[in-house]
Design a protein around this motif. Structure first.
Motif, mmCIF file in Angstrom:
data_model
loop_
_atom_site.group_PDB
_atom_site.id
_atom_site.type_symbol
_atom_site.label_atom_id
_atom_site.label_comp_id
_atom_site.label_asym_id
_atom_site.label_seq_id
_atom_site.Cartn_x
_atom_site.Cartn_y
_atom_site.Cartn_z
ATOM 1 N N GLY A 260 0.005 9.809 -10.422
ATOM 2 C CA GLY A 260 -1.378 10.012 -10.498
ATOM 3 C C GLY A 260 -2.234 8.450 -10.704
ATOM 4 N N LYS A 261 -1.599 7.394 -10.854
ATOM 5 C CA LYS A 261 -1.951 6.291 -10.831
ATOM 6 C C LYS A 261 -0.881 5.212 -10.501
ATOM 7 C CE LYS A 261 0.216 5.724 -15.535
ATOM 8 N NZ LYS A 261 -0.142 5.594 -17.186
ATOM 9 N N SER A 262 -1.259 4.133 -9.998
ATOM 10 C CA SER A 262 -0.397 2.972 -9.502
ATOM 11 C C SER A 262 -0.345 1.606 -10.393
ATOM 12 C CB SER A 262 -0.412 2.689 -8.100
ATOM 13 O OG SER A 262 -1.832 2.102 -7.892
ATOM 14 N N GLU A 263 0.578 0.687 -10.336
ATOM 15 C CA GLU A 263 0.548 -0.440 -10.794
ATOM 16 C C GLU A 263 -0.368 -1.476 -9.877
ATOM 17 O OE1 GLU A 263 4.872 -1.264 -12.595
ATOM 18 O OE2 GLU A 263 4.874 -1.048 -10.277
ATOM 19 N N THR A 264 -0.797 -2.554 -10.531
ATOM 20 C CA THR A 264 -1.451 -3.482 -9.852
ATOM 21 C C THR A 264 -0.732 -3.996 -8.696
ATOM 22 O OG1 THR A 264 -0.460 -5.618 -10.877
ATOM 23 C CG2 THR A 264 -2.543 -4.026 -11.970
ATOM 24 N N ASP A 265 -1.536 -4.439 -7.449
ATOM 25 C CA ASP A 265 -0.866 -5.089 -6.507
ATOM 26 C C ASP A 265 0.097 -6.039 -6.585
ATOM 27 O OD1 ASP A 265 -2.381 -3.320 -5.007
ATOM 28 O OD2 ASP A 265 -4.071 -4.742 -4.334
ATOM 29 N N ALA A 266 -0.034 -7.159 -7.484
ATOM 30 C CA ALA A 266 0.912 -8.132 -8.019
ATOM 31 C C ALA A 266 2.080 -7.369 -8.528
ATOM 32 C CB ALA A 266 0.048 -9.094 -8.873
ATOM 33 N N GLN A 267 1.979 -6.164 -9.289
ATOM 34 C CA GLN A 267 3.015 -5.702 -10.002
ATOM 35 C C GLN A 267 3.964 -5.131 -8.821
ATOM 36 O OE1 GLN A 267 0.950 -3.542 -12.966
ATOM 37 N NE2 GLN A 267 1.883 -4.563 -14.606
ATOM 38 N N ILE A 268 3.206 -4.522 -7.987
ATOM 39 C CA ILE A 268 3.951 -3.999 -6.857
ATOM 40 C C ILE A 268 4.771 -4.782 -5.962
ATOM 41 C CG2 ILE A 268 3.543 -2.318 -4.746
ATOM 42 C CD1 ILE A 268 1.459 -0.931 -6.276
ATOM 43 N N ARG B 171 0.934 -1.098 0.028
ATOM 44 C CA ARG B 171 0.033 0.241 -0.131
ATOM 45 C C ARG B 171 0.738 1.101 0.039
ATOM 46 N NH1 ARG B 171 -2.942 -1.371 -2.911
ATOM 47 N NH2 ARG B 171 -3.917 0.531 -2.466
ATOM 48 N N ALA B 172 2.079 1.068 0.681
ATOM 49 C CA ALA B 172 2.847 2.395 0.972
ATOM 50 C C ALA B 172 3.293 2.709 -0.692
ATOM 51 C CB ALA B 172 3.859 2.084 1.730
ATOM 52 N N LEU B 173 3.874 1.687 -1.267
ATOM 53 C CA LEU B 173 4.521 2.031 -2.786
ATOM 54 C C LEU B 173 3.265 2.435 -3.662
ATOM 55 C CD1 LEU B 173 6.449 1.897 -4.717
ATOM 56 C CD2 LEU B 173 6.462 -0.492 -4.987
ATOM 57 N N SER B 174 2.135 1.842 -3.365
ATOM 58 C CA SER B 174 1.010 2.181 -4.446
ATOM 59 C C SER B 174 0.568 3.768 -4.066
ATOM 60 C CB SER B 174 -0.061 1.327 -3.842
ATOM 61 O OG SER B 174 -1.342 1.947 -4.724
ATOM 62 N N ARG B 175 0.660 4.026 -2.950
ATOM 63 C CA ARG B 175 0.478 5.637 -2.418
ATOM 64 C C ARG B 175 1.452 6.398 -3.011
ATOM 65 N NH1 ARG B 175 -0.159 3.804 2.577
ATOM 66 N NH2 ARG B 175 1.638 5.260 3.348
#
Length: 216
Positions: free
Chosen positions: A57-65, A46-50
């Motif tokens: 303004g967007k993030s990768e999928t949880d699997a990619q992260i 979640r930290a990397l997603s944020r």
């Protein structure tokens, strides 16, 4: 790493390395992967997603992260074992300044920071981590990248000139663009070597992923 390559670490953060911190988090967090004797938590994802949301303004999928965090574990562990030097305060400050300038204004920077719940300290930690990992990869793989003059000439004719013309601009003279082209090709070579090294390194590790059980 996939996508933009290992040097896309400019957009990444490092997972927490303190064992005590991890142990205390387990009661309120979830384990999404084990890499050897270490763990990656749902909060790391979640930290990397944020942070990605803050940057793009967007993030990768949880699997990619999660895959990026595993890659980071490999790089960080190797760097730590080799006692690679940490970035200086000056280098971190320069990285922060480049980051701020990547936004259209100070107001946009502050708004995106607030929107994604990031503090100045968290952003500084992420920039410092990126510098540490990127510097290590550069030190490890740059010496093995050789770029011949013809490769630079070809890149200029096949990429720089057509791109400039497509924008209705005059391409820069080759002599003026040569150093920038060479560095871009060196970075591509570092990316390619680092990607292959990561594939081979992860194949030798014990890695378990439990991301689906973490939920959204």
């Amino acid at each position: 790493m996939r996508g933009p390559g290992i040097c896309g670490l400019l957009f990444l953060t490092m997972m927490t390395s303190a064992a005590g911190t991890r142990a205390s988090q387990e009661t309120v967090d979830r384990i999404v992967a084990r890499v050897e004797n270490d763990i990656i938590l749902w909060s790391d994802v979640r930290a990397l997603s944020r942070y990605q949301q803050f940057l793009d303004g967007k993030s990768e999928t949880d699997a990619q992260i999660l895959e990026r965090l595993i890659d980071q574990w490999v790089v960080r562990t190797e760097a730590d074992v080799s006692r690679f030097p940490r970035p200086s305060d000056g280098e971190i400050e320069r990285g922060l300044e480049r980051l701020r300038k990547s936004f259209t204004s100070t107001e946009e920077y502050e708004a995106r920071k607030k929107q994604n719940g990031l503090s100045d300290a968290e952003i500084r930690d992420m920039v410092a981590a990126q510098a540490y990992l990127s510097n290590y990869l550069d030190s490890r793989f740059r010496p093995g990248v050789q770029i011949d003059p013809k490769t630079i000439d070809d890149f200029y004719e096949k990429s720089v000139v057509p791109r400039a013309k497509a924008r209705g601009q005059e391409p820069p003279p080759l002599d003026e663009a040569r150093d920038l082209i060479q560095e871009a090709l060196v970075q591509r070579g570092i990316n390619d070597q680092a990607d292959q090294w990561l594939i081979e390194s992860k194949a030798r590790l014990h890695i378990e992923k439990f991301l689906e059980s973490a939920g959204k």
